[in-house]
Motif scaffolding. Structure first.
Motif, mmCIF file in Angstrom:
data_model
loop_
_atom_site.group_PDB
_atom_site.id
_atom_site.type_symbol
_atom_site.label_atom_id
_atom_site.label_comp_id
_atom_site.label_asym_id
_atom_site.label_seq_id
_atom_site.Cartn_x
_atom_site.Cartn_y
_atom_site.Cartn_z
ATOM 1 N N VAL A 85 0.814 -1.222 0.000
ATOM 2 C CA VAL A 85 0.000 0.000 0.000
ATOM 3 C C VAL A 85 0.842 1.264 0.000
ATOM 4 O O VAL A 85 0.427 2.292 -0.526
ATOM 5 C CB VAL A 85 -0.983 0.029 1.196
ATOM 6 N N GLY A 86 2.069 1.234 0.581
ATOM 7 C CA GLY A 86 2.911 2.415 0.522
ATOM 8 C C GLY A 86 3.615 2.738 1.819
ATOM 9 O O GLY A 86 3.646 1.948 2.768
ATOM 10 N N THR A 87 4.165 3.967 1.886
ATOM 11 C CA THR A 87 4.936 4.417 3.044
ATOM 12 C C THR A 87 4.693 5.903 3.268
ATOM 13 O O THR A 87 4.193 6.614 2.380
ATOM 14 C CB THR A 87 6.442 4.208 2.828
ATOM 15 N N THR A 121 1.864 5.995 -2.100
ATOM 16 C CA THR A 121 0.882 4.918 -2.105
ATOM 17 C C THR A 121 0.612 4.466 -3.533
ATOM 18 O O THR A 121 1.038 5.123 -4.491
ATOM 19 C CB THR A 121 -0.428 5.365 -1.417
ATOM 20 N N LEU A 122 -0.086 3.362 -3.655
ATOM 21 C CA LEU A 122 -0.384 2.811 -4.975
ATOM 22 C C LEU A 122 -1.698 3.374 -5.506
ATOM 23 O O LEU A 122 -2.730 3.299 -4.835
ATOM 24 C CB LEU A 122 -0.465 1.285 -4.887
ATOM 25 N N GLY A 123 -1.651 3.973 -6.693
ATOM 26 C CA GLY A 123 -2.862 4.470 -7.336
ATOM 27 C C GLY A 123 -3.590 3.352 -8.054
ATOM 28 O O GLY A 123 -2.971 2.395 -8.530
ATOM 29 N N THR A 152 -7.989 3.233 -3.964
ATOM 30 C CA THR A 152 -6.971 4.275 -3.800
ATOM 31 C C THR A 152 -7.098 4.946 -2.437
ATOM 32 O O THR A 152 -6.098 5.174 -1.746
ATOM 33 C CB THR A 152 -7.099 5.330 -4.922
ATOM 34 N N VAL A 153 -8.337 5.275 -2.035
ATOM 35 C CA VAL A 153 -8.565 5.905 -0.725
ATOM 36 C C VAL A 153 -8.149 4.955 0.396
ATOM 37 O O VAL A 153 -7.505 5.367 1.366
ATOM 38 C CB VAL A 153 -10.047 6.323 -0.564
ATOM 39 N N LEU A 154 -8.487 3.680 0.268
ATOM 40 C CA LEU A 154 -8.099 2.696 1.277
ATOM 41 C C LEU A 154 -6.575 2.590 1.392
ATOM 42 O O LEU A 154 -6.036 2.465 2.500
ATOM 43 C CB LEU A 154 -8.701 1.330 0.947
#
Length: 357
Positions: free
Chosen positions: A32-34, A46-48, A55-57
């Motif tokens: 999901v990202g950092t 984050t991942l689009g 995306t919001v999650l």
């Protein structure tokens, strides 16, 4: 991400930036990202996704454990009381009750997750933008090949909504998706200045934004030219006066190859006639004369008649060097150039060129 992490303040401009990268450096679908604080600026990666809900999650999953990032709630409406509470209970050293603050934070985040799961769109957007405005990050979306998405409109509207609300956006995409992404975000920018600053730092030079901009103009994005200029400059380049463009050292490397030998000899002689230059070259006098006339047209040397002799004199400055580079070097995408440079190990192929991972 190293280019963004190196100078995140250049991206914190409430704009949409597009940054092409190697495919292997984009986040995997299950990551999901950092979120990191660099130079006092939060960089949220984050991942689009073509799914707005997903995306919001992804954004929320990155933020859910980041309570300590939220210290300022000035001029924020909607959830201002929760941030005031966090400031008072956790960041006020006289109280400093971490557990009460953490409980309040997770209640808010939990409610927001529930709104997303029920897809209460109005509440989700209102709460999300409030949180992002308080954090005020550089929001980086990693994208896979969006040309293969079934639909892009929802993601487009979401990104433009964030920009309208004052959030700085960076869209990182694989090189093969770069043109497609540019065509779908007409108001985008490309931060080549940040890329040159990063590249110069890796080469041992600390340069300012003004110097980076000038290097881009001089080099047309070619790393060979940037290397030549940096090699003859100070290590710390804060303003344009510190940027020393050593024309005599650079000129032989930027002229067409057929002129390199004669230009090297011209730089040594400075003033000369045809006999003097021919004596140290292996060309015939007629060939030398033709070359000299061509160099006169390029404004590299001046020609004047003195009695029966024709004298030549070296005549180069920064403007001449810039014109020669523009004539002989095509404009390069600096991100692609850096990806193909020796800064990292090559691990991937793209259109016949090696790209780092």
């Amino acid at each position: 991400m190293e280019i963004i992490y190196n100078k995140p303040e250049i991206y914190a401009t409430n704009d949409i930036w597009i940054q092409p990268v190697s495919r292997s450096s984009v986040l995997d679908s299950n990551v999901v990202g950092t979120c990191k604080i660099i130079h006092n600026i939060p960089v949220l990666k984050t991942l689009g996704s073509p799914s707005l809900k997903r995306t919001v999650l992804n954004i929320l999953h990155v933020l859910k454990d980041k309570m300590t990032f939220f210290k300022n709630s000035s001029e924020i409406k909607g959830m201002d009381n929760i941030f005031e509470y966090l400031n008072e209970i956790y960041f006020d050293k006289s109280v400093n009750n971490y557990y009460r603050a953490k409980k309040a934070w997770y209640r808010v985040i939990g409610d927001l997750f529930e709104d997303v799961n029920n897809w209460n769109f109005k509440k989700v957007m209102g709460k999300l933008i409030t949180i992002l405005k308080v954090l005020n990050p550089v929001l980086v979306f990693d994208l896979h090949d969006i040309s293969k998405w079934n639909h892009l409109k929802t993601f487009q509207r979401f990104v433009r909504f964030l920009k309208y609300e004052g959030i700085s956006i960076v869209l990182r995409c694989p090189f093969e998706a770069y043109s497609y992404l540019k065509n779908n975000f007409e108001d985008y920018k490309t931060n080549s200045i940040a890329a040159v600053i990063y590249y110069a730092k890796k080469k041992g030079n600390l340069i300012s934004e003004k110097v980076s901009k000038e290097l881009l103009k001089l080099s047309s994005g070619n790393l060979k030219v940037i290397d030549l200029i940096l090699a003859n400059s100070k290590r710390d380049l804060k303003n344009l006066r510190d940027l020393k463009v050593n024309s005599k050292r650079i000129l032989p490397e930027v002229v067409p190859k057929k002129y390199k030998n004669i230009v090297e000899k011209i730089i040594l002689l400075k003033k000369f006639n045809i006999k003097e230059i021919s004596a140290i070259l292996e060309y015939s006098q007629s060939t030398v004369y033709n070359y000299l006339n061509e160099l006169v047209e390029m404004n590299i040397i001046k020609k004047r008649r003195l009695n029966k002799n024709i004298l030549f004199k070296l005549n180069i400055d920064k403007k001449t060097i810039r014109n020669i580079i523009k004539s002989n070097f095509e404009f390069k995408n600096i991100f692609f150039e850096i990806n193909n440079s020796s800064l990292k190990n090559y691990t991937e192929m793209f259109n016949g060129f090696l790209i780092f991972g």
